[in-house]
Write an enzyme that holds these catalytic residues in place. Sequence first.
Site, PDB file in Angstrom:
ATOM      1  CG  HIS A  85      92.893  57.804 115.522  1.00 58.50           C
ATOM      2  ND1 HIS A  85      92.709  56.706 114.704  1.00 58.50           N
ATOM      3  CD2 HIS A  85      94.200  58.137 115.404  1.00 58.50           C
ATOM      4  CE1 HIS A  85      93.854  56.388 114.125  1.00 58.50           C
ATOM      5  NE2 HIS A  85      94.786  57.235 114.530  1.00 58.50           N
ATOM      6  CG  HIS A 101      91.982  53.283 112.983  1.00 58.69           C
ATOM      7  ND1 HIS A 101      91.454  54.539 112.829  1.00 58.69           N
ATOM      8  CD2 HIS A 101      92.337  52.857 111.746  1.00 58.69           C
ATOM      9  CE1 HIS A 101      91.494  54.881 111.550  1.00 58.69           C
ATOM     10  NE2 HIS A 101      92.005  53.891 110.867  1.00 58.69           N
TER      11      HIS A 101
HETATM   12  S1  FES Z   1      89.079  57.008 113.893  1.00 51.33           S
HETATM   13 FE1  FES Z   1      88.589  56.149 115.791  1.00 51.33          FE
HETATM   14  S2  FES Z   1      90.215  54.853 116.242  1.00 51.33           S
HETATM   15 FE2  FES Z   1      90.806  55.783 114.380  1.00 51.33          FE
END
Ligand code: FES
Lengths: 815, 187
Positions: B117, B136
């Site tokens: 992500h 997140h």
């Molecule tokens: S960096 Fe892993 S959930 Fe956003």
Amino acid sequence: MAYKRQIDRLPIPPKDATIHNVTCHYCIVGCGYKAYTWDRNKQGTLTDNAFGIDLSEQQGADGTWMAPSMYNVVKQNGKDVHLAVVPDHDCVVNSGLGSIRGARMAENRPSTVTGTQQQRLTDPMMWRYGVLQPTSWDDALDLVAQVTARVVTEGSEDDLVVSMFDHGGSAGGYENTWGTGKLYFESMKIKNCRIHNRPAYNSEVHSTRDMGVGELNYQYKDYELTDTIMIVGANPLETQTNLFLNHMVPGMRNGARVIFVEPRRTVSVNASEEVAGKDNVLHLQINTGTDMALFNAILTEIVAKGWVDKDFIANSTFQDGIAQAEDAGHPAALGSIEEAMKACTMSLDEAAGICGVDAADIAKAAAWIAEPKDGARRKCVTAYEKGIIWGNDNYRTIGALVNIALATGNVGREGGGVCRLGGHQEGYYRPSDAHVGRPATYVDQLLINGGGKIHHIWACDHYKTTLNASQFKRVHKKRSDMVKEAMDAAAGGTREDLINAIVDAVNKGGLFVVDVDIIDSQIGQNAHVVLAACESNEMNLTSMNGERRLRLSEKYMDPFGNSKPDCLIAAGIAQHMERVLNAMGKADYAAQFQGYDWMTEEDAFMDGYNKGNPEVTYERLRAMGNNGVLEPVVGFENGMLVGTERLYSNGEFGTGDKKARFCAAGWRGWQAEGKAEEQAKYKYWINNGRANIFWQSQFLDQDNDFIQDRFPFPFIEMNPADMADIGVGPGDLVEIHNANGATQAMVYPTATARRGETLMVFGSPAGSQGNVINPGVNELVLPDYKHTWADIRKISDAPATAKAISFKSKEYKSA
Amino acid sequence: MQTLLSGNLWEDYMSRCTKLVDVGRRQFLRGGSVAAAGLATAAVLPAAQAKAAPANAQVDYPSNRLANVADLTVNEPMDIEYPDADSPGALIKLGQAVEGGAGPDGDIVAFSTLCPHKGWLLAYNSADSTYNCPGHFSRFDVEAGGQQVWGHATQNLPQFTLRVDDKGDIFAEGASDLIFGRPSNVL
Ligand code: FES
Ligand code: SF4
């Protein structure tokens, strides 16, 4: 085995790539992205590129990275170009965060080169020779206009039923709601119409509007400035993802406590506990449908403790008893707080009994919301969504919640607000809908009962998103099949023969169906004419997000094939109507269809939104970039549009006398017909909700390999003990059935689900939960989708695709 | 006319690599430096180049020894770096065979541990064999090929291709997905 992309490098956007402002068109949050396009034979380098960073270095956490899903090859002005759509760090909405939906915008574009989204419609189609055949725009629009003109002039405009989206983002927006609105509410006065996700043309939040409190009154920043965040019937980590991550989480880090009112333990509750600590999160896990009793008890407690904002109540709310009596259009009386308390007063213990939560926890919620903090007023921002909008007794329940915000002066102030979280972005600009009336027609029932002769459908798929869907589908198909048979019988004849055959069939109970969509939808299987539309960024599109942030999301690619913006399709229908009506000798009526000489979506914008908001033009919005301006726009100064941070900050509300009203929200148990009986009869509550992975993008994701790999079937979350009861394991397919109909889903074991309480995906193309929902609505025809009970039985062992996936808990678990 | 690996271009490239090796960031590049040429060199071709330069269509990965089977304890991830020192990962013996698992028991897997992500470092939860992201809240199932159980990433966890030789030495030799924070898995 999980889906592997097998991509180990990507093209690099060159420094001179063209950059376009993009607002993510999936959910209400409207995150900012930048779209880079560049020639097929060009590329940037590791050190010299459009991102302006040294790509030969490993980027750190939160750094800029173009994931494979952010890349595609698309057509721009007829040429194939590279496309990268990357989250914008400078947009205050998301600060560079993408989500599992928005960060796939590029790969969810139709591409003839990479083969993505080949389900997108390229051309109009017409029912011919027993199938839908591609055809030209003129041919398709002519038939639509010929049949529509004949039917509405031989009968009336009430014979034309219209289902039309009312939202922004996606293929909605101010351009397209205006195009359709002008056609059906100005050139015609169609009253038998409905909105994409409910069976009538109505507000989902009548009561708050009647109380003078528009439902999007804060700005997202208020979550960072508040003491308490109260979330009702919503799951913002999944459905307003970057609002949660980029505004609510910072609010919690600033010390805000969080109250959830929600029968289900969601990932939002879990994540809030991680961030704020368990002691600062209060999850009121109420019995479903009892929200109003809870709100009334909280209000009663706040009043009893003297925690109300007396000055605000005196200056900004109605003082003299009843302002609006309860009547057919108002399911509760509205007026002063004293008047409302006559209906709302409820003890903590009584509410505890109804809601199934501790009285002490209700008192705690009241204190977290309203107990003065260090001698000062406590700030509380309240957010709600489908849990109560599509829940029990919509009007009074929302009214009861807004009562709390008004009593504590939490509207129009920093760190306050009482707002919907929302689904799509907003983008509504239409002529008055007053002729529709209130209560509006229950359009699904009208169609089921044989009413209407023509059905124009604009990006609505009632097969997936309506209640009582089993019956609706049966009847809709039967009636449209009558017209298909008539068209088949007229094959080879003249156009006139064909039109006569159709008109004859609709006069015998058939239904002529025109479907405007971007993909082959399920209700589109019943269509006689399909019109191919395009989406945001294949056209310029303006919308506002859940804090009223207006942006222009720019066109960076061509519409797929010969598809067109909805506003220009509406214009095409109008132009053909004018021509056909003139040929029929109905010059006066024909003249009503003038004024559609739009060449572009910008022309439609100028004809509609700009007329009401003369400061706002494409050029000015383009200059405002991804941060746009908060509506309403009140001026233009120093080259910038001037907006409005919060509504009602001057203490004046949206009523005739500018005084907000309280709602006399008397608790009365189940409001909609048949709910109590159904609850008594069946074993399982079949709740429905949305899933992070494809919420607001599911229609495209049915053709996305990454998504289909994760959930090859829509899930139903069940407690493991309930699974044991019916003898099913993870991934097994089950049938959910009751007297309304039946549907299917794949079992996902969920330890946090309470016994007897399940959750299905709403609006799934592969297992419509609407099939088992009864037709019960509220007085203003708001559906109670959330309240369905059914039995569950096994259909089959997990199919191979389901066996391969993970069935672990969806909750983040720190190591 | 110069070929891809001759003249100034090659010198530029080598000096860059040498510098990186000097600061200890390229220890895995031995045997992989030519393979790594694909994207990096193509990217610095002079605009005036008249003859097209050959470049492999696919990134060539280094073959790096990560550990020996005997070094691994069931359900205890071993930190690794692959394809280079800037790309953290984990080598895990799961204790039961999984699809795509390597080794005598078919239960050894390796993944990138940068969240796809926004690149936060994932943490292993041994209770349910998942990688969890403190950024997140995304989570990935190492028993299901790194499938994202729930989260914001638009791909599953990049899985490293493993080869185990007769002596039980485990080598990483490829990756299934693009690693966070780079335009090419081999920089
Ligand atoms: S960096 Fe892993 S959930 Fe956003
Ligand atoms: S949170 Fe919503 S608007 Fe933002 S990227 Fe995701 S889907 Fe798009």
